[in-house]
Write a protein that holds these residues in place. Structure first.
Motif, PDB file in Angstrom:
ATOM      1  N   GLY A   1       0.817  -1.218   0.000  1.00  0.00           N
ATOM      2  CA  GLY A   1       0.000   0.000   0.000  1.00  0.00           C
ATOM      3  C   GLY A   1       0.848   1.265   0.000  1.00  0.00           C
ATOM      4  N   ARG A   2       2.135   1.101   0.343  1.00  0.00           N
ATOM      5  CA  ARG A   2       3.021   2.268   0.387  1.00  0.00           C
ATOM      6  C   ARG A   2       3.942   2.304  -0.839  1.00  0.00           C
ATOM      7  NH1 ARG A   2       5.803   1.601   6.082  1.00  0.00           N
ATOM      8  NH2 ARG A   2       7.033   3.360   5.354  1.00  0.00           N
ATOM      9  N   ARG A   3       3.545   1.610  -1.888  1.00  0.00           N
ATOM     10  CA  ARG A   3       4.410   1.491  -3.063  1.00  0.00           C
ATOM     11  C   ARG A   3       4.774   2.861  -3.628  1.00  0.00           C
ATOM     12  NH1 ARG A   3       6.309  -2.024  -6.383  1.00  0.00           N
ATOM     13  NH2 ARG A   3       6.379  -1.612  -8.621  1.00  0.00           N
ATOM     14  N   HIS A   4       3.764   3.706  -3.663  1.00  0.00           N
ATOM     15  CA  HIS A   4       3.983   5.038  -4.233  1.00  0.00           C
ATOM     16  C   HIS A   4       5.067   5.782  -3.443  1.00  0.00           C
ATOM     17  CE1 HIS A   4       2.895   8.510  -6.585  1.00  0.00           C
ATOM     18  NE2 HIS A   4       2.887   9.230  -5.481  1.00  0.00           N
ATOM     19  N   GLU A   5       5.007   5.638  -2.135  1.00  0.00           N
ATOM     20  CA  GLU A   5       6.004   6.304  -1.276  1.00  0.00           C
ATOM     21  C   GLU A   5       7.417   5.800  -1.606  1.00  0.00           C
ATOM     22  OE1 GLU A   5       5.472   5.495   2.916  1.00  0.00           O
ATOM     23  OE2 GLU A   5       7.650   5.653   3.148  1.00  0.00           O
ATOM     24  N   PHE A   6       7.527   4.480  -1.801  1.00  0.00           N
ATOM     25  CA  PHE A   6       8.857   3.918  -2.093  1.00  0.00           C
ATOM     26  C   PHE A   6       9.357   4.377  -3.463  1.00  0.00           C
ATOM     27  CE2 PHE A   6       7.453   0.394   0.891  1.00  0.00           C
ATOM     28  CZ  PHE A   6       8.135   0.956   1.956  1.00  0.00           C
ATOM     29  N   VAL A   7       8.415   4.500  -4.426  1.00  0.00           N
ATOM     30  CA  VAL A   7       8.810   4.975  -5.757  1.00  0.00           C
ATOM     31  C   VAL A   7       9.380   6.381  -5.646  1.00  0.00           C
ATOM     32  CG1 VAL A   7       7.914   5.680  -8.007  1.00  0.00           C
ATOM     33  CG2 VAL A   7       7.194   3.516  -7.020  1.00  0.00           C
ATOM     34  N   VAL A   8       8.687   7.220  -4.889  1.00  0.00           N
ATOM     35  CA  VAL A   8       9.153   8.601  -4.734  1.00  0.00           C
ATOM     36  C   VAL A   8      10.515   8.623  -4.048  1.00  0.00           C
ATOM     37  CG1 VAL A   8       8.668  10.801  -3.588  1.00  0.00           C
ATOM     38  CG2 VAL A   8       6.835   9.561  -4.724  1.00  0.00           C
ATOM     39  N   ARG A   9      10.656   7.805  -3.020  1.00  0.00           N
ATOM     40  CA  ARG A   9      11.943   7.744  -2.308  1.00  0.00           C
ATOM     41  C   ARG A   9      13.061   7.307  -3.262  1.00  0.00           C
ATOM     42  NH1 ARG A   9      12.300   7.659   3.273  1.00  0.00           N
ATOM     43  NH2 ARG A   9      10.316   7.936   4.329  1.00  0.00           N
ATOM     44  N   ALA A  10      12.759   6.266  -4.061  1.00  0.00           N
ATOM     45  CA  ALA A  10      13.768   5.770  -4.997  1.00  0.00           C
ATOM     46  C   ALA A  10      14.100   6.839  -6.034  1.00  0.00           C
ATOM     47  CB  ALA A  10      13.262   4.496  -5.674  1.00  0.00           C
ATOM     48  N   ALA A  11      13.057   7.556  -6.495  1.00  0.00           N
ATOM     49  CA  ALA A  11      13.280   8.605  -7.483  1.00  0.00           C
ATOM     50  C   ALA A  11      14.150   9.719  -6.914  1.00  0.00           C
ATOM     51  CB  ALA A  11      11.938   9.167  -7.944  1.00  0.00           C
ATOM     52  N   LEU A  12      14.040   9.926  -5.601  1.00  0.00           N
ATOM     53  CA  LEU A  12      14.842  10.983  -4.956  1.00  0.00           C
ATOM     54  C   LEU A  12      16.253  10.494  -4.599  1.00  0.00           C
ATOM     55  CD1 LEU A  12      12.158  12.605  -2.621  1.00  0.00           C
ATOM     56  CD2 LEU A  12      13.165  13.568  -4.689  1.00  0.00           C
ATOM     57  N   GLY A  13      16.528   9.239  -4.902  1.00  0.00           N
ATOM     58  CA  GLY A  13      17.899   8.767  -4.709  1.00  0.00           C
ATOM     59  C   GLY A  13      18.088   7.724  -3.625  1.00  0.00           C
ATOM     60  N   ALA A  14      16.989   7.266  -3.020  1.00  0.00           N
ATOM     61  CA  ALA A  14      17.133   6.250  -1.971  1.00  0.00           C
ATOM     62  C   ALA A  14      17.544   4.920  -2.615  1.00  0.00           C
ATOM     63  CB  ALA A  14      15.819   6.091  -1.221  1.00  0.00           C
TER      64      ALA A  14
END
Lengths: 509, 116
Positions: free
Chosen positions: A385-398
């Protein structure tokens, strides 16, 4: 760079964790000063102030980047990351109280049950049956348990017990071996006596000698006969633990080197004693055996001994068998068959409960594993359910590791809080157990929370957190940013902005 | 960074900062950055923000100390000064770099002769 330099740097970095806010402010001032100096120079070269400021920031590599580089150099970045993850986890868990409470309760029950059972395992199985038995000169394996109690029946006397001592060095008879280790609840009206059959009081082969005072022997029958006194008229010397005196009778005993000292002056104890155990002794009370006082039926005495250096359990058993045959020849009135069975002391004390305790431990371990599996699935569902959050984090360099670390932090916090509650529950269980004096499980009263049990709980907590968090972490962190953004774009409808060209809208995050 | 500009090797910035402070005396962060750029004949263009990370590292090792003061243009700035341990470290590091540089020079010289 020497080791000293490295140490200084590490110390400074750790210290900086405490002064972070002040350092941050000071660096901001320093950056401002830097920009002012740079702008002055560029303006002198003929630039406008705005252009000079822009160039100064570009040459600096960006204000925020400079701050982050400085922060990384100043402090311990790993601690910063952990603190950041913990803050985020706290916010995430507070937002979902039902999930948090459920997960914590499941883990509390699982970890608490494991802690309680391990405390029991440690008391019954892992610790030696006799405290201090592992000390130099005391071979735990060579200690043997009670073997002559039932067999001697009504015919126990000093001579026979003395004969039984032959294979051992030295040997002492006593009542109730389990009680020897469980006399924590002794009170004035419930004295339990542990008795010795030999001349000197105390168990030289066990760590229960007198701490101060003298270990006197009881009067022998011939001495009493010579004095014209019965056994009842001759109060026997006893050794008592100072803590028992204090707890039960409210007085602190003083040791006297006389046979029958009545040392509790303010509140006389209901017995005489001549010696006081050393503080480390776990036995509360010890009194020599007077055979005339011993009941003459059933189990009379048990004997604890330590085998001679060259004896084995089998050779000792042969000697006991030979003795039993001799007793039967000498004493025709023996009604009960003499069976002197030898066994290791640990088997005698806790042998029968070992298997049950181990079975219980396994069962509780399996229950925790099942709980981990269920919770892991729950976390995985939540993470999807938090997939979107992880995508954003990954996009920001996580990195993937960073995302896994975030989910592991979450499970570690849940397991940590669960462990605290579990330990509290286990403590209650241990307190109750220590109060149940008549519980059939031997040695259970000495189970409790010590450093060893706490270390076990910490290990279980970390393992639980890893089990619960690693699967959701590995699955949810497998993020393809491009695919996710494309999928997001396909499913997104661009709002029309009046007067706009439709390209100024962006996906809200 | 243009092809003519040099990328700094790991650890060289700290030595450059230490050397600058050792030879020019107390300086603020901007001053240090400019002096390094000037001394390199503008072959090195620094990301000036990294100077401050180097200054923190040197401070943590007690090789330099810092104090707020006023610049020549009457601007408030933080001035850095090399300490006695810093001078000792500078001497050792300089000698180490000198040896490395000599070795590299000799190796390049051998290759140069072979090429002929």
């Amino acid at each position: 760079v020497t080791m000293l330099d490295r140490f200084r740097a590490l110390r400074a970095r750790m210290w900086s964790m405490l002064t972070d806010a002040r350092d941050e402010r000071e660096f901001d001032q320093e950056l401002e000063a830097h920009l002012d100096l740079a702008i002055d120079e560029y303006v002198r070269r003929g630039m406008t102030v705005d252009k000079a400021r822009r160039l100064a920031i570009v040459r600096l590599g960006g204000l925020q980047q400079a701050r982050e580089t400085h922060r990384d150099a100043r402090g311990l970045s790993i601690v910063d990351r952990i603190v950041q993850d913990l803050r985020f986890t706290r916010r995430a868990l507070v937002r979902e109280p039902w999930f948090t409470v459920t997960a914590v309760l499941i883990l509390a029950i699982g970890i608490g049950a494991n802690t309680a059972i391990f405390g029991l395992v440690r008391a019954v199985i892992l610790q030696p049956a006799v405290r201090g038995a592992g000390a130099p000169g005391v071979d735990r394996q060579r200690q043997i348990g009670p073997f002559a109690g039932r067999a001697l029946g009504g015919h126990a006397d000093g001579r026979r017990v003395g004969l039984l001592a032959a294979p051992f060095t030295p040997v002492r008879g006593h009542y109730g071996v389990q009680r020897l280790f469980c006399l924590r609840q002794l009170s004035a009206d419930r004295q339990r006596r542990t008795v010795t059959a030999r001349r000197r009081a105390g168990f030289p082969q066990l760590p229960v000698g007198p701490g101060c005072g003298a270990a006197h022997r009881p009067l022998l029958q011939r001495e009493r006969d010579a004095a014209g006194r019965s056994a009842r008229d001759c109060p026997q010397p006893r050794i008592v633990a100072a803590s028992v005196c204090q707890r039960s009778f409210g007085c602190r005993p003083k040791c006297r080197h006389r046979r029958q000292g009545r040392d509790c002056r303010r509140s006389p104890a209901p017995f005489d004693f001549s010696s006081v155990f050393s503080p480390a002794t776990r036995v509360d009370f010890l009194s020599p055996l007077v055979f005339e006082e011993v009941r003459t039926w059933g189990n009379t005495v048990s004997i604890v001994g330590r085998l001679h250096g060259d004896s084995t359990l089998a050779s000792a058993q042969q000697e006991i068998d030979a003795l039993s045959a001799r007793f039967k020849r000498e004493e025709k009135s023996l009604l009960i068959e003499f069976e002197g069975g030898l066994s290791p002391l640990s088997d005698e004390v806790s042998g029968r409960t070992r298997r049950a305790v181990l079975l219980l431990w396994t069962a509780v371990g399996i229950v925790l594993l099942i709980a981990c599996g269920n919770l892991s699935s729950l976390l995985l569902t939540r993470a999807s359910g938090r997939r979107h959050e992880f995508v954003v984090r990954a996009a920001l360099g996580a990195t993937r590791g960073r995302l896994i670390a975030l989910l592991l932090t979450e499970s570690l916090v849940l397991a940590g809080v669960g462990a605290i509650l579990g330990i509290a529950g286990a403590h209650v269980i241990f307190t109750r157990l220590s109060m149940l004096e008549n519980l059939a499980i031997p040695l259970v009263q000495r189970s409790g929370l010590d450093a060893f049990v706490m270390a076990f709980t910490a290990t279980v907590t970390i393992a639980t957190a890893a089990l619960v968090g690693i699967w959701p972490g590995l699955t949810a962190s497998r993020v393809d940013v491009n695919e996710a953004l494309k999928a997001g774009a396909r499913g997104m409808s661009w709002p029309r902005i009046p007067g706009g060209d439709g390209h100024s809208a962006s996906e809200g995050t | 960074v243009s092809p003519q500009k040099l990328d700094l090797l790991q650890g060289t910035l700290d030595l450059m900062v230490l050397r600058t402070l050792g030879t020019l005396g107390p300086l603020h962060g901007y001053g240090i950055a400019r002096r390094i750029e000037q001394a390199s004949g503008d072959a090195v263009v620094l990301n000036q923000g990294t100077i401050y990370a180097a200054l923190v590292r040197l401070q943590q090792r007690k090789w330099i100390s810092a104090e707020w003061g006023t610049s020549e243009l009457n601007r408030r700035a933080k001035f850095y000064t090399i300490t006695a341990p810093g001078r000792r470290a500078l001497k050792e590091e300089t000698s180490s770099w000198q040896r490395l540089s000599d070795v590299m020079g000799r190796i390049f010289a051998i290759r140069g002769e072979e090429a002929k």
